[in-house]
Design a protein around this motif. Structure first.
Motif, PDB file in Angstrom:
ATOM      1  N   ILE A 149      13.232  12.559  11.069  1.00 39.39           N
ATOM      2  CA  ILE A 149      12.612  11.893   9.929  1.00 39.39           C
ATOM      3  C   ILE A 149      11.408  12.723   9.518  1.00 39.39           C
ATOM      4  CG2 ILE A 149      11.345   9.838   9.176  1.00 39.39           C
ATOM      5  CD1 ILE A 149      13.125   8.223  11.076  1.00 39.39           C
ATOM      6  N   GLN A 156       1.979   2.198   5.070  1.00 40.38           N
ATOM      7  CA  GLN A 156       3.156   2.986   5.446  1.00 40.38           C
ATOM      8  C   GLN A 156       4.467   2.213   5.282  1.00 40.38           C
ATOM      9  OE1 GLN A 156       3.162   4.005   9.603  1.00 40.38           O
ATOM     10  NE2 GLN A 156       5.227   4.884   9.554  1.00 40.38           N
ATOM     11  N   GLY A 192       8.356   2.507  -1.042  1.00 43.54           N
ATOM     12  CA  GLY A 192       8.376   3.961  -1.109  1.00 43.54           C
ATOM     13  C   GLY A 192       8.370   4.612   0.258  1.00 43.54           C
ATOM     14  N   THR A 193       7.831   5.821   0.316  1.00 43.38           N
ATOM     15  CA  THR A 193       7.873   6.611   1.546  1.00 43.38           C
ATOM     16  C   THR A 193       6.663   6.309   2.444  1.00 43.38           C
ATOM     17  OG1 THR A 193       6.655   8.440   0.534  1.00 43.38           O
ATOM     18  CG2 THR A 193       9.041   8.446   0.301  1.00 43.38           C
ATOM     19  N   TRP A 194       6.701   6.893   3.647  1.00 46.03           N
ATOM     20  CA  TRP A 194       5.643   6.664   4.621  1.00 46.03           C
ATOM     21  C   TRP A 194       4.341   7.371   4.246  1.00 46.03           C
ATOM     22  CZ3 TRP A 194       8.058   7.456  10.163  1.00 46.03           C
ATOM     23  CH2 TRP A 194       9.032   6.480  10.385  1.00 46.03           C
ATOM     24  N   ASP A 195       4.419   8.360   3.359  1.00 37.54           N
ATOM     25  CA  ASP A 195       3.281   9.260   3.125  1.00 37.54           C
ATOM     26  C   ASP A 195       1.984   8.525   2.803  1.00 37.54           C
ATOM     27  OD1 ASP A 195       5.922  10.379   2.489  1.00 37.54           O
ATOM     28  OD2 ASP A 195       4.843  12.247   2.092  1.00 37.54           O
ATOM     29  N   LYS A 196       2.072   7.419   2.059  1.00 40.03           N
ATOM     30  CA  LYS A 196       0.850   6.746   1.586  1.00 40.03           C
ATOM     31  C   LYS A 196       0.048   6.141   2.729  1.00 40.03           C
ATOM     32  CE  LYS A 196       3.395   4.097  -0.985  1.00 40.03           C
ATOM     33  NZ  LYS A 196       3.857   3.077  -1.974  1.00 40.03           N
ATOM     34  N   PHE A 244       8.219  13.538   6.855  1.00 38.03           N
ATOM     35  CA  PHE A 244       7.310  13.108   5.791  1.00 38.03           C
ATOM     36  C   PHE A 244       6.122  14.062   5.780  1.00 38.03           C
ATOM     37  CE2 PHE A 244       6.234  10.743   9.598  1.00 38.03           C
ATOM     38  CZ  PHE A 244       4.859  10.790   9.654  1.00 38.03           C
TER      39      PHE A 244
END
Length: 287
Positions: free
Chosen positions: A96, A162, A167-171, A98
């Protein structure tokens, strides 16, 4: 070698840790520990230096991220089976991937700031991998040749951002101060097997994480090879490779979820065998 950068933010100098554990100044040899100082040829030149002739640095200066100008800060999620289990997530069939924002990078002992509105900030001790030369479609067999060295990383994470904000984990991963790296970049010749390193993390003196890179699902060679299929890895890029169990969101009491998250005044201490230790105080949000 153990390469470092030390000094106040924006005024860091290059250095190294000698055989006696003393900090030596490299300013007269190179301007900084930059990506172009990380290939085998450049490191070989530094390795030939007579370290006892380098100036000693007095006192205990602030340690910075040991690499200046990190281009990409790439992260791997759920890379320990037992951490995946405590997170109630399936073991991944492929890594995974990110990204952590490079603006979150800071020194290993700088304060960690809770982001505005944070409710679930968490800790994660991780093995960091620093790329030394461009890697594009490299095989797993040759992958470690593209590594300059290794370091300790705290992949600080805001779990609500997260996992609960879409959306994605990036935030939840790239908030300011969420990327302590260091204290040292330990060159790969001193880490013959990155899959045999013990790791730990304490919060307020209580051991929360105890693990080893032995239990990674995807080892360093696999990760470097895998990532190079999707993007060119460049000198100075950092890969943070996942965390063992013991994170705050996975804590249980009497078999029931009882998560614990970071709050103002908490102190995180963490380390990886041979790669040095970090210590961060948690502070409130401030613009």
């Amino acid at each position: 070698m153990k390469l470092v950068r030390y000094g106040n933010p924006g005024k860091e100098k290059p250095g190294l840790i000698d055989a006696e554990g003393k900090l030596r100044d490299l300013s007269a040899v190179i301007p900084d520990i930059t990506p172009d100082q990380l290939d085998d040829k450049a490191l070989a030149k530094l390795r030939k230096l007579k370290t006892d002739k380098l100036p000693l640095v007095k006192g205990k200066p602030r340690m910075a991220c040991p690499v200046a100008g990190v281009g990409k800060f790439i992260a791997i999620g759920l890379n320990y089976a037992d951490h995946a289990a405590e997170s109630n997530m399936p073991i991944p069939k492929e890594p995974i991937v990110f990204m952590k924002a490079t603006t979150c990078i800071q020194g290993p002992n700088d304060d960690v700031m809770l982001p505005k509105g944070s409710k679930k900030s968490d800790w994660e001790v991780e093995l960091g991998v620093v790329i030394g030369k461009p890697a594009r479609h490299v095989s797993q067999k040759e992958a470690l040749d593209f590594v300059a060295g290794y370091c300790t990383i705290n992949d600080v994470s805001e779990r609500e951002f997260q996992l609960e904000r879409g959306g994605t984990w990036d935030k939840g991963k790239g908030c300011d101060t969420f990327g302590p790296i260091g204290p040292w970049l330990v060159t790969r010749d001193e880490v013959p097997n990155p899959q045999k390193l013990d790791m730990w993390l304490d919060v307020n003196g209580q051991r929360m994480q105890t693990g080893s890179t032995r239990t990674m699902i995807f080892g360093v060679a696999k990760l470097v090879s895998y990532l190079s299929q999707f993007m060119t890895l460049m000198p100075g890029d950092v890969i943070t490779t996942g965390t063992p169990p013991g994170v705050g969101m996975g804590i249980k009491k009497d078999g029931q979820p009882a998560p614990v998250f970071l709050k103002k005044g908490d102190v995180m201490a963490l380390g990886i065998e041979g790669l040095g230790e970090q210590r961060q105080v948690v502070v409130p949000f401030k613009l």
